[in-house]
Design a protein around this motif. Structure first.
Motif, short mmCIF file in Angstrom:
data_model
loop_
_atom_site.label_atom_id
_atom_site.label_comp_id
_atom_site.label_asym_id
_atom_site.label_seq_id
_atom_site.Cartn_x
_atom_site.Cartn_y
_atom_site.Cartn_z
N SER A 1 39.48 -34.44 40.36
CA SER A 1 38.30 -34.83 41.15
C SER A 1 38.22 -33.94 42.39
O SER A 1 39.22 -33.34 42.81
CB SER A 1 38.40 -36.29 41.57
OG SER A 1 39.43 -36.45 42.53
N GLU A 2 37.04 -33.88 42.97
CA GLU A 2 36.85 -33.08 44.19
C GLU A 2 37.76 -33.59 45.31
O GLU A 2 38.37 -32.80 46.03
CB GLU A 2 35.39 -33.14 44.62
CG GLU A 2 35.06 -32.24 45.77
CD GLU A 2 33.57 -32.21 46.10
OE1 GLU A 2 33.25 -31.78 47.23
OE2 GLU A 2 32.74 -32.60 45.25
N SER A 3 37.87 -34.90 45.46
CA SER A 3 38.71 -35.45 46.53
C SER A 3 40.19 -35.12 46.29
O SER A 3 40.92 -34.85 47.24
CB SER A 3 38.50 -36.96 46.68
OG SER A 3 38.83 -37.63 45.48
N ALA A 4 40.62 -35.13 45.03
CA ALA A 4 42.01 -34.77 44.72
C ALA A 4 42.28 -33.30 45.07
O ALA A 4 43.34 -32.96 45.60
CB ALA A 4 42.32 -35.04 43.25
N VAL A 5 41.31 -32.44 44.78
CA VAL A 5 41.44 -31.02 45.12
C VAL A 5 41.56 -30.85 46.63
O VAL A 5 42.43 -30.12 47.13
CB VAL A 5 40.26 -30.20 44.55
CG1 VAL A 5 40.15 -28.84 45.21
CG2 VAL A 5 40.39 -30.06 43.06
N LEU A 6 40.70 -31.51 47.38
CA LEU A 6 40.73 -31.41 48.84
C LEU A 6 42.06 -31.93 49.40
O LEU A 6 42.63 -31.32 50.32
CB LEU A 6 39.55 -32.16 49.46
CG LEU A 6 38.19 -31.50 49.20
CD1 LEU A 6 37.06 -32.44 49.62
CD2 LEU A 6 38.09 -30.17 49.91
#
Length: 161
Positions: A36-41
């Motif tokens: 997910s985008e939040s996991a990447v960030l």
């Protein structure tokens, strides 16, 4: 000794991508690594906090800034006491012509990577940094004729691990 970070396959994939282009939006990174985008960030923040990612910089072509001459200089010192090493390191770090430098083993003590406008500028640099320093025993200059692999096209470190 430097501590090796505990990285999983997602971390390695992210590192490979951001080493190619650190301006890639998180949503695209997420699509490419399967998170997910939040996991990447979160992972990128952690990699920065842990010192795995140490800088986010633009790679600039030196010739575009009027610095077409690339030189590698091998420097040998007369003495290598801590004070004398530190003095040479301070002097090296203070010079904008020095783009990278390494303290090395073997016949040479330091390897310097310089970017300069011309040989006249190198002559001034050599006089100020090498000739005027009584602790510089010798230096050997290697002139780069053409860059084969540079920072912009080097393989990501994550791909090598």
């Amino acid at each position: 000794m430097t501590k090796t970070a505990a990285l999983d396959r997602f971390d390695h994939a992210l590192l490979a991508l951001v080493q190619q282009d650190n301006q890639t939006p998180a949503r695209l990174l997420a699509e490419q690594v399967g998170l997910s985008e939040s996991a990447v960030l979160r992972r990128l923040r952690r990699l920065r906090a842990e010192g795995v990612i140490i800088a986010d910089k633009a790679v600039v072509r030196p010739a575009a800034l009027g610095l077409p001459l690339t030189l590698h200089v091998l420097v040998s010192l007369e003495r290598e006491s801590a004070a004398e090493l530190d003095a040479f390191i301070r002097k090296t770090r203070s010079r904008p012509e020095v783009r990278q430098a390494w303290y090395v083993t073997g016949e040479t003590d330091f390897v310097l990577l310089l970017q300069l406008p011309d040989m006249e500028a190198y002559d001034r640099f050599a006089r100020e940094v090498f000739h005027d320093d009584p602790n510089v025993k010798a230096f050997r200059t290697i002139v780069a004729m053409r860059e084969i692999v540079g920072p912009a096209d080097a393989r990501p470190l994550a791909a090598m691990a």
